[in-house]
Enzyme design. Structure first.
Site, mmCIF file in Angstrom:
data_model
loop_
_atom_site.group_PDB
_atom_site.id
_atom_site.type_symbol
_atom_site.label_atom_id
_atom_site.label_comp_id
_atom_site.label_asym_id
_atom_site.label_seq_id
_atom_site.Cartn_x
_atom_site.Cartn_y
_atom_site.Cartn_z
ATOM 1 N N ARG A 198 -8.399 -0.796 4.261
ATOM 2 C CA ARG A 198 -7.806 0.358 3.386
ATOM 3 C C ARG A 198 -6.168 0.137 3.223
ATOM 4 N NH1 ARG A 198 -7.150 5.345 7.335
ATOM 5 N NH2 ARG A 198 -6.168 6.133 5.454
ATOM 6 N N ARG A 242 0.010 14.439 13.950
ATOM 7 C CA ARG A 242 0.363 14.259 12.236
ATOM 8 C C ARG A 242 0.439 15.763 11.647
ATOM 9 N NH1 ARG A 242 -1.475 8.928 9.533
ATOM 10 N NH2 ARG A 242 0.146 9.148 8.850
ATOM 11 N N LYS A 292 0.935 -1.342 0.156
ATOM 12 C CA LYS A 292 0.501 -0.237 -0.091
ATOM 13 C C LYS A 292 0.977 1.070 0.460
ATOM 14 C CE LYS A 292 -1.933 1.749 4.294
ATOM 15 N NZ LYS A 292 -1.353 2.812 4.149
ATOM 16 N N ASN A 293 1.946 1.540 0.548
ATOM 17 C CA ASN A 293 2.337 2.683 0.846
ATOM 18 C C ASN A 293 3.538 2.247 0.528
ATOM 19 O OD1 ASN A 293 0.897 3.021 3.317
ATOM 20 N ND2 ASN A 293 2.534 2.953 4.842
ATOM 21 N N ASP A 332 3.856 1.258 12.218
ATOM 22 C CA ASP A 332 3.331 0.090 11.504
ATOM 23 C C ASP A 332 3.217 -1.938 12.312
ATOM 24 O OD1 ASP A 332 2.734 2.467 10.938
ATOM 25 O OD2 ASP A 332 3.536 1.562 8.761
ATOM 26 N N CYS A 335 -6.415 12.605 13.111
ATOM 27 C CA CYS A 335 -5.827 11.178 12.679
ATOM 28 C C CYS A 335 -5.797 10.349 13.502
ATOM 29 C CB CYS A 335 -4.363 11.435 12.365
ATOM 30 S SG CYS A 335 -3.989 9.762 11.747
#
Ligand code: EPU
Length: 419
Positions: free
Chosen positions: A398, A122, A22-23, A306, A117
């Site tokens: 997501r 952030r 994803k990232n 993460d 968030c």
């Protein structure tokens, strides 16, 4: 609204294939703005954040086709609307990655400020400061960033803190700037390297990839290319923890083991037997309960934030006491109260969780809060006695492609049900 219902207590066994990252996919999709032709991307995952990015780019005038071999074809070479609208940006903070490329290619951009968030405040001050240093005039008003630059000019950029998307934004902006930009204290995350590799394939001149000093010499234009996105190291790490927490044994294919070294080290310390090939990872707990492992998150190559929530779930049922320290985000412990409701012995002291491993957790009705916190609740549900129900699974969608299908393939009893 969908929820996941899990009957815990089954050791995971079998083989699955990791999805694309994803990232990595997100910045590469935004990099399509810089190209004078289309990008064809393979191995991109089917996820909420990818769809949001494509919608955002289409809203700006990009053309998109999902090809039959599930490659994405995106042509953002002639945008007609240089605005990243609040309605899409509010659902995905990575939308800030539209700013650098639009400014570099078109000399102007209007991007909504991302809102609040769940994992911390952030801010985006590093993005804006570095773009100003490259010559952009930036104003923030009415919830939007208004940026203009006749021509960006290469400079030495020093980041006060390692920051992934700021590094990506500045790398993208610098590819079409005049002269040379050197980013000091650049993020070394594999996703940044992936973006740089793709940009070089498009004709950029980037060196120092994977180090803390990235040098970008501006070029006149970039071209469209085909690119295959790397595997998702966080998805892979999450399934490895799922196997470890359930005392199981699994193999994951389509991986890049060298991008997960700190995660694999911690799993080994927890008692897992791990073997790797060039592109697969096998983890076997040999039916043993995991041992508690201390965790301290940091920028790559240190332990990734993460993966912190997933290791909190693992430590919750591990043998022994440990501490889990979160150094990247100030509010990334939303999973803790939910794990405590399942019987975990976790106490938050500042940015550290003090964890006393318990022998078992019990199923409960839980609420998912953010992406990785949700993953940790799924992991806890897989090992808990009885039934766990998790609400707000859209957070998981997501970042985890077909999560319940993959877990079912490994023998988990998990269903997605509608209220
Ligand atoms: N920061 C600032 N100002 C800035 C930018 C960052 O103060 O202008 C701070 C952040 O608040 C944070 C630290 O710097 O305390 C590092 O944040 P970073 O900028 O590295 O995070 P990010 O780029 O917004 C990416 C990933 C995150 C991942 C972090 C850290 C993407 C799209 N997102 O976020 O992924 O946690 O790097 O590795 O690449 C996820 O996938 O669940 C996720 C949150």
């Amino acid at each position: 609204m969908y929820k996941l219902v899990i009957q815990g207590g089954r050791p995971l066994k079998g083989t699955i294939r990791a999805s694309g990252s994803k990232n990595s996919s997100l910045p590469i999709l935004f990099a399509s703005i810089l190209a004078d032709g289309p990008l064809t991307l393979s191995n991109t995952p089917h996820l909420g954040d990818i769809s949001t990015t494509i919608r955002l780019l289409m809203d700006m005038g990009a053309k998109f086709i999902l090809e039959s071999n599930s490659a994405l074809f995106i042509d953002s070479s002639e945008l007609t609307n240089l605005v990243a609208d609040y309605n899409l940006v509010k659902t995905m903070r990575a939308s800030i990655l539209a700013l650098g490329p639009m400014l570099a290619k078109y000399g102007e951009a209007k991007v909504s400020l991302p809102g609040g968030c769940a994992i911390g405040s952030r801010p985006i001050n590093f993005h804006l400061k570095a773009l100003r240093e490259l010559g952009a005039k930036i104003e923030v008003k009415n919830g939007y960033i208004y940026a203009k630059a006749e021509k960006l000019t290469g400079k030495n950029i020093y980041f006060d803190q390692v920051t992934v998307t700021s590094t990506e934004n500045i790398v993208m902006a610098a590819t079409l700037a005049s002269g040379t930009t050197i980013i000091h204290n650049a993020a070394q995350e594999p996703e940044v390297s992936e973006l740089c590799n793709c940009l070089n394939k498009m004709g950029a001149k980037i060196s120092g990839i994977g180090t803390s000093i990235i040098k970008i010499t501006g070029v006149k234009n970039l071209t469209g290319v085909s690119y295959s996105v790397c595997p998702d190291r966080i998805e892979i790490g999450t399934y490895l923890v799922a196997a470890a927490i359930t005392q199981g044994s699994i193999t994951i294919k389509n991986t890049m083991p060298q991008s997960l070294l700190s995660t694999l080290d911690k799993l080994t310390e927890a008692g897992a037997e791990i073997s790797t090939t060039k592109d697969s990872i096998t983890l076997d707990m040999k039916g043993k309960r995991p041992k508690a492992v201390n965790i301290e998150t940091g920028a790559h190559p240190d332990f990734p934030t993460d993966m912190q929530a997933q290791f909190t779930a693992l430590n919750a049922i591990a043998d022994g006491h440990c501490s889990i320290t979160e150094n990247i985000f100030e509010n990334r412990f939303m999973h803790v109260p939910e794990l405590v409701r399942m019987g975990a012995n976790l106490t938050i002291e500042g940015n550290t969780i003090v964890c006393k491993g318990v022998k078992s957790l019990t199923g409960a009705h839980l609420i998912a809060s953010d992406l990785r916190a949700s993953a940790s609740l799924v992991l806890a549900g897989l090992v808990a006695e009885g039934t766990t129900k998790i609400d707000r699974v859209y957070h998981l969608d997501r970042g985890y492609e077909t999560i319940e299908e993959k877990l079912k393939l490994l023998g988990a009893q998990i269903e997605r049900v509608q209220d």
